[in-house]
Design a protein around this motif. Structure first.
Motif, PDB file in Angstrom:
ATOM      1  N   ASP A 100     -38.346  12.875  21.476  1.00 30.25           N
ATOM      2  CA  ASP A 100     -37.739  12.020  22.519  1.00 30.25           C
ATOM      3  C   ASP A 100     -36.294  12.102  22.285  1.00 30.25           C
ATOM      4  O   ASP A 100     -35.777  12.452  21.177  1.00 30.25           O
ATOM      5  N   ARG A 101     -35.540  11.512  23.362  1.00 32.27           N
ATOM      6  CA  ARG A 101     -34.079  11.661  23.548  1.00 32.27           C
ATOM      7  C   ARG A 101     -33.581  10.930  22.674  1.00 32.27           C
ATOM      8  O   ARG A 101     -33.619   9.719  22.346  1.00 32.27           O
ATOM      9  N   VAL A 102     -32.547  11.076  21.477  1.00 27.57           N
ATOM     10  CA  VAL A 102     -31.892  10.473  20.518  1.00 27.57           C
ATOM     11  C   VAL A 102     -30.698   9.514  21.390  1.00 27.57           C
ATOM     12  O   VAL A 102     -30.108   9.713  22.341  1.00 27.57           O
ATOM     13  N   ILE A 103     -30.977   8.198  21.027  1.00 30.80           N
ATOM     14  CA  ILE A 103     -30.246   7.167  21.929  1.00 30.80           C
ATOM     15  C   ILE A 103     -28.905   6.729  20.789  1.00 30.80           C
ATOM     16  O   ILE A 103     -27.880   6.279  21.389  1.00 30.80           O
ATOM     17  N   ALA A 104     -29.159   6.555  19.583  1.00 35.52           N
ATOM     18  CA  ALA A 104     -28.183   6.266  18.418  1.00 35.52           C
ATOM     19  C   ALA A 104     -28.665   6.999  17.070  1.00 35.52           C
ATOM     20  O   ALA A 104     -29.601   6.212  16.582  1.00 35.52           O
TER      21      ALA A 104
END
Length: 418
Positions: free
Chosen positions: A223-227
């Motif tokens: 999934d997309r890295v957010i932090a």
């Protein structure tokens, strides 16, 4: 300590499902939760409620800056659904606001009241496209000195520290804490992903959950890295919802019909503890202190628990919190999780509901929602996520972050007595 504690029970509890309800008001959500709690308790005379503690964090964003509980409940009074002349206390403790409201209701029973009420509600999804503005609003208001411990830690780790416009500041702080734990104990991103995958999969069969789709560890990592190093699947979503809980004395409980007494849950232990700035993982941080006080009050140990619901605002939080609560040794949270020990059929099921990352995290209501998930388990009503023969369960709810510590932690142990 235990000898001075007055026996206290959860008489009734009700919650809304967590979701995105931009067109529903605070009052609408509270009406559903309050009505469900009254029905659950079979309470014929709500006028017997001796005080209400109302929790919320974000109403200021919506323009409601004072007397939040009164403003929210006034329409219910006018409709004859809520007692007129009720004493309402507003409570705010960050993400632990609803647990602080429960603490007020519980404490009043300790002081001699017989029936009290705690309500929590949150709206986190504007219908006018102001979602990014809400996140920015959540990041504001703190003095520059507050961030110094995080900047020092970032320097030690050799990483940057700042806030993204597409997430709350809590995600940046949790990412930093995750990197610290990984450095100190060898925790891996795969172990954190295992926690997220477990909870997403648990939530599939929870009708109250905001997200109800299974995920594998690989799905979470992709999934997309957010932090960095946290991905979106490791973070709690913005949710709307409400919860209400009726708390009573043993004297009040004995007046109730058998059908009510048989569903009541005893509060074996409950505690709030405050955080310490600049604490390390090895210090007596607020989750450790709160849990120790609650175990002592209950006369129990971690080995006596049948399940736990804890505050996984990110999946990394579950890794350190199972250590803080004594479910495994310090530094072993990652391997313990990856081993399957916290699965539904594991040594100690953790977050059978799906946790905050899937069940949802409407900030001002979360603590009561966690107690609801304990209630359905202890009453044997959890369906496909039921922990067999569950009798004793703990909830841990944290609010705010100071350095490596949580600003305030609430822990509660409930017991099925029928």
């Amino acid at each position: 300590m235990a000898a001075s504690i007055r026996d206290t029970y959860i008489l009734g509890i009700g919650v809304t499902p967590v979701g995105r309800y931009p067109d529903r008001s605070f009052t609408d959500l509270v009406a559903d939760a309050y009505g469900s709690a009254v029905k659950d308790a079979q309470l014929a005379d709500p006028d017997r409620i001796e005080g209400t503690w109302f929790s919320n964090m974000l109403a200021d964003f919506w323009g409601l800056r004072a007397m939040r509980g009164l403003a929210t409940l006034a329409p219910l009074v006018e409709d004859g659904l809520f007692p007129n002349g009720q004493r309402i206390t507003n409570v705010e403790a960050g993400c632990a606001s609803a647990s602080a409201a429960f603490n007020g209701a519980w404490s009043a029973i300790q002081s001699g009241a017989d029936l009290t009420l705690a309500i929590g509600v949150e709206k986190m999804n504007p219908n006018d496209g102001r979602g990014a503005e809400l996140l920015e609003w959540m990041n504001g208001g703190l003095p520059e000195s507050y961030w110094e411990p995080f900047r020092r830690l970032a320097d030690q780790l050799g990483v940057g520290f700042g806030f993204g416009s597409d997430r709350s500041m809590a995600m940046d702080v949790y990412a930093l804490l995750a990197l610290s734990h990984m450095r100190d104990y060898g925790t891996t991103i795969e172990q954190i992903a295992a926690s997220a995958a477990k909870n997403h999969t648990n939530a599939v069969h929870n009708p109250r959950a905001q997200y109800r789709f299974p995920m594998s560890t690989d799905d979470v990592l992709a999934d997309r890295v957010i932090a960095d190093p946290l991905t979106r699947a490791m973070a709690a979503p913005r949710g709307d919802g409400a919860g209400a809980i009726l708390v009573c004395s043993e004297d009040f409980l004995t007046e109730q019909p058998t059908s009510v007494r048989d569903r009541a849950l005893k509060v074996r232990g409950h505690s709030l503890a405050g955080g310490r700035i600049n604490a390390s993982w090895e210090d007596q941080r607020s989750p450790v202190v709160s849990a120790a006080q609650t175990y002592q009050m209950a006369g129990l140990t971690p080995r006596d628990l049948d399940l736990v619901e804890l505050h996984d605002a990110t999946s990394f939080a579950e890794i350190h919190l199972i250590e803080d609560l004594g479910l495994c040794e310090r530094g072993h949270g990652g391997p313990f999780t990856a081993s399957g020990a916290t699965q539904l059929d594991g040594e100690i099921p953790v977050n059978p509901s799906g946790g905050l990352v899937s069940r949802g995290h409407p900030i001002g209501a979360t603590g009561i929602m966690m107690l609801y998930e304990l209630a359905v388990q202890l009453r044997g009503e959890a369906g496909e996520t039921q922990v067999p023969n569950a009798r004793i369960a703990m909830a841990e709810n944290g609010g705010g972050i100071v350095g490596l510590d949580i600003a305030v932690t609430a822990t509660t142990i409930l017991e099925r007595v029928a």
